[in-house]
Design an enzyme around this catalytic site. Structure first.
Site, PDB file in Angstrom:
ATOM      1  CG  HIS A  55      -1.700  -1.077   1.619  1.00  0.00           C
ATOM      2  ND1 HIS A  55      -1.212  -2.215   2.286  1.00  0.00           N
ATOM      3  CD2 HIS A  55      -3.148  -1.331   1.315  1.00  0.00           C
ATOM      4  CE1 HIS A  55      -2.106  -3.144   2.276  1.00  0.00           C
ATOM      5  NE2 HIS A  55      -3.424  -2.544   1.696  1.00  0.00           N
ATOM      6  CG  ASP A  58       1.698  -1.246   3.423  1.00  0.00           C
ATOM      7  OD1 ASP A  58       1.203  -0.838   4.468  1.00  0.00           O
ATOM      8  OD2 ASP A  58       1.339  -2.033   2.737  1.00  0.00           O
ATOM      9  CG  MET A  89      -1.176  -6.009  -6.358  1.00  0.00           C
ATOM     10  SD  MET A  89      -1.013  -5.314  -4.720  1.00  0.00           S
ATOM     11  CE  MET A  89      -1.599  -6.676  -3.711  1.00  0.00           C
ATOM     12  CD  GLU A 182      -8.046  -8.330  -1.010  1.00  0.00           C
ATOM     13  OE1 GLU A 182      -7.170  -7.743  -1.320  1.00  0.00           O
ATOM     14  OE2 GLU A 182      -7.975  -9.073   0.030  1.00  0.00           O
ATOM     15  CE  LYS A 184     -12.284  -8.972   5.986  1.00  0.00           C
ATOM     16  NZ  LYS A 184     -10.981  -8.461   6.852  1.00  0.00           N
ATOM     17  CD  GLU A 218      -7.428 -12.358   2.406  1.00  0.00           C
ATOM     18  OE1 GLU A 218      -6.850 -11.322   1.786  1.00  0.00           O
ATOM     19  OE2 GLU A 218      -7.563 -12.478   3.429  1.00  0.00           O
ATOM     20  CG  HIS A 221     -11.201 -11.685   2.296  1.00  0.00           C
ATOM     21  ND1 HIS A 221     -10.764 -10.538   1.529  1.00  0.00           N
ATOM     22  CD2 HIS A 221     -10.580 -11.546   3.378  1.00  0.00           C
ATOM     23  CE1 HIS A 221      -9.855  -9.953   2.249  1.00  0.00           C
ATOM     24  NE2 HIS A 221      -9.673 -10.595   3.262  1.00  0.00           N
ATOM     25  CG  ASP A 246      -4.873 -11.354  -1.652  1.00  0.00           C
ATOM     26  OD1 ASP A 246      -3.919 -11.006  -2.261  1.00  0.00           O
ATOM     27  OD2 ASP A 246      -5.262 -10.194  -0.942  1.00  0.00           O
ATOM     28  CG  ASP A 256      -9.229 -11.338   7.393  1.00  0.00           C
ATOM     29  OD1 ASP A 256      -9.189 -12.322   6.746  1.00  0.00           O
ATOM     30  OD2 ASP A 256      -8.942 -10.441   6.744  1.00  0.00           O
ATOM     31  CG  ASP A 258      -5.447 -12.059   7.042  1.00  0.00           C
ATOM     32  OD1 ASP A 258      -6.287 -12.475   5.878  1.00  0.00           O
ATOM     33  OD2 ASP A 258      -5.213 -11.071   7.355  1.00  0.00           O
ATOM     34  CG  ASP A 288      -3.362 -10.498   2.193  1.00  0.00           C
ATOM     35  OD1 ASP A 288      -2.516  -9.760   2.989  1.00  0.00           O
ATOM     36  OD2 ASP A 288      -4.439  -9.885   1.954  1.00  0.00           O
TER      37      ASP A 288
HETATM   38  C1  GLT Z   1      -5.582  -5.726   4.475  1.00  0.00           C
HETATM   39  C2  GLT Z   1      -6.532  -6.688   3.866  1.00  0.00           C
HETATM   40  C3  GLT Z   1      -6.046  -7.492   2.686  1.00  0.00           C
HETATM   41  C4  GLT Z   1      -6.070  -6.675   1.709  1.00  0.00           C
HETATM   42  C5  GLT Z   1      -4.859  -5.795   1.753  1.00  0.00           C
HETATM   43  C6  GLT Z   1      -5.014  -5.105   0.386  1.00  0.00           C
HETATM   44  S1  GLT Z   1      -4.935  -4.759   3.002  1.00  0.00           S
HETATM   45  O1  GLT Z   1      -4.699  -6.286   5.065  1.00  0.00           O
HETATM   46  O2  GLT Z   1      -6.771  -7.588   5.156  1.00  0.00           O
HETATM   47  O3  GLT Z   1      -6.999  -8.756   2.748  1.00  0.00           O
HETATM   48  O4  GLT Z   1      -5.492  -7.812   0.570  1.00  0.00           O
HETATM   49  O5  GLT Z   1      -5.501  -3.725   0.649  1.00  0.00           O
HETATM   50 MN    MN Z   2      -7.830 -11.374   4.857  1.00  0.00          MN
HETATM   51 MN    MN Z   3      -6.370  -9.753   0.947  1.00  0.00          MN
END
Ligand code: GLT
Ligand code: MN
Ligand code: MN
Length: 388
Positions: A55, A58, A89, A182, A184, A218, A221, A246, A256, A258, A288
């Site tokens: 980003h 970042d 990206m 993306e 969510k 993702e 998500h 992702d 979430d 991750d 991600d």
């Molecule tokens: C954030 C989010 C991710 C996205 C990122 C891109 S930022 O961490 O949870 O899933 O991919 O903006």
């Molecule tokens: Mn996520």
């Molecule tokens: Mn993501």
């Protein structure tokens, strides 16, 4: 047996926000230090990682002066070239600053929407300077808790106008970006607009330049929403819209998480890797994800290496599955082929319709047939556990 180490052609990527996640959560502060960015790039290069994504903020703090920005970017570019890492990206942080607390492109406040466009154009300039070809839009704050007045319909219109605007900006600047939405379903908003891959694909068809826009699904998500991630990815592939992906892992119904790729649902991850390999997906494979809050720096690199190894192990398993005579025999029994019938069903014509209507059917035999899926699934499990 491979060494399961990444090669550039694997196109593995991490985000600066992933390996540099300090372990903060809504109930507690950071559990580890943020690492210097050139050091992060060096460590990723040592792991054979192809690219690092970011980003705008970042890398460049939101309140940096132009001179500070240039110095930071120069140092970052040096680290990239020293370590053979690229930036495939880029994206905009449209969620951290309080200005975006009620959305960015979909805010009810025209001043916020204009600021979101300004910030995104500047971030696209930065991404282009770093060589990025894919531009992701994760609308974390583009949602609501209160559906006030006409907000829900307005939000879709504003989001469309913003994407149309930014596609034209990209063309005007000669940036050649492909945009990837993306989806969510929720978090940090109660309900985020365009919550699933299917919603995003439907929306893309309404844009002025639909060919420039695809999706960035993702794992976590779609899984939060209780949906099948491989099915979402298949729909994106079928539509020619899988511009980015992702990868991580997630329990259904949780926040979430991750998680490290393959940490939770290995069989789903296997089917996902199979889908990507069999359909020759050639875009970046972006992890991600982030290390658990329990980890120190060593745990972060163990996490990153783990994502890569699990992906490569699963690729090896896919090749094994595709070559396994017993699995392939079970599959060819499962898929009943009939060239004549498939010819009739493929495309409508009055003759095909008449032939199908006249066709004798043994409905009871069709219903009585065992599909053999228990066997196929058990063979898959045994293959994944290394028994085969
Ligand atoms: C954030 C989010 C991710 C996205 C990122 C891109 S930022 O961490 O949870 O899933 O991919 O903006
Ligand atoms: Mn996520
Ligand atoms: Mn993501």
């Amino acid at each position: 047996m491979s060494s399961y180490t990444a090669k550039p052609e694997d196109k593995f990527t991490f985000g600066l926000w992933t390996v540099n996640n300090p372990g903060r959560d809504p109930f507690g502060g950071p559990t580890r230090h943020v690492l210097p960015i050139p050091y992060v790039v060096e460590k990723l290069g040592q792991l054979g990682v192809w690219g690092v994504n970011l980003h705008d903020n970042d890398l460049v703090p939101i309140d940096a002066t132009a001179a500070e920005r240039d110095a930071i970017v120069k140092e970052f570019k040096q680290a990239l070239s020293d370590n053979n890492v690229i930036v495939p990206m880029a994206t905009t942080n449209l969620f951290s600053d309080p200005a975006f607390k009620d959305g960015a492109f979909t805010s009810a406040d025209a001043r916020v929407r204009a600021y979101a466009l300004q910030k995104t154009m500047e971030s696209m300039d930065l991404g282009a300077e770093l060589g990025a070809k894919i531009y992701v839009f994760w609308g974390g704050r583009e949602g609501s808790e209160v559906d006030a007045g006409s907000k829900t319909m307005d939000a879709l219109g504003h989001f469309r106008d913003s994407l149309n605007f930014l596609c034209e900006y990209s063309k005007d600047q000669g940036y050649d970006y492909k945009f990837a939405l993306e989806p969510k379903p929720n978090e940090p908003r109660a309900d985020i607009y365009l919550p699933t891959v299917g919603s995003a694909l439907g929306f893309i068809a309404t844009l002025d330049n639909p060919e420039m826009v695809g999706v960035n699904p993702e794992v976590a998500h779609e899984t939060i929403a209780g949906l099948s991630f491989p099915h979402a990815v298949a729909q994106a592939l079928d539509a020619g819209k899988l511009f980015h992906i992702d990868l991580n892992d997630q329990k259904i119904g949780r926040f979430d998480q991750d998680l490290r790729f393959g940490a939770e649902n290995l069989k789903m991850c296997f089917h996902l890797v199979k889908l990507l390999l069999d359909n020759t997906y050639s875009g970046p494979k972006h992890f991600d994800a982030h290390a658990l809050r329990t980890e120190d720096e060593a745990g972060v690199w163990a996490f990153a290496k783990g994502c890569i190894r699990t992906y490569l192990i699963l690729e090896e398993k896919v090749r094994q599955y595709n070559a396994d005579p017993e699995i392939q025999a079970a599959l060819s029994e499962y898929f009943v082929r009939d060239a004549a019938l498939e010819g009739l069903s493929k495309k409508y014509s009055p003759a095909n319709a008449a032939a199908l209507k006249a066709m004798p059917v043994d409905r009871l035999a069709l219903g009585a047939r065992g599909m053999g899926l228990e066997k196929i699934d058990q063979l898959t499990v045994e293959l994944l556990y290394g028994i085969r």
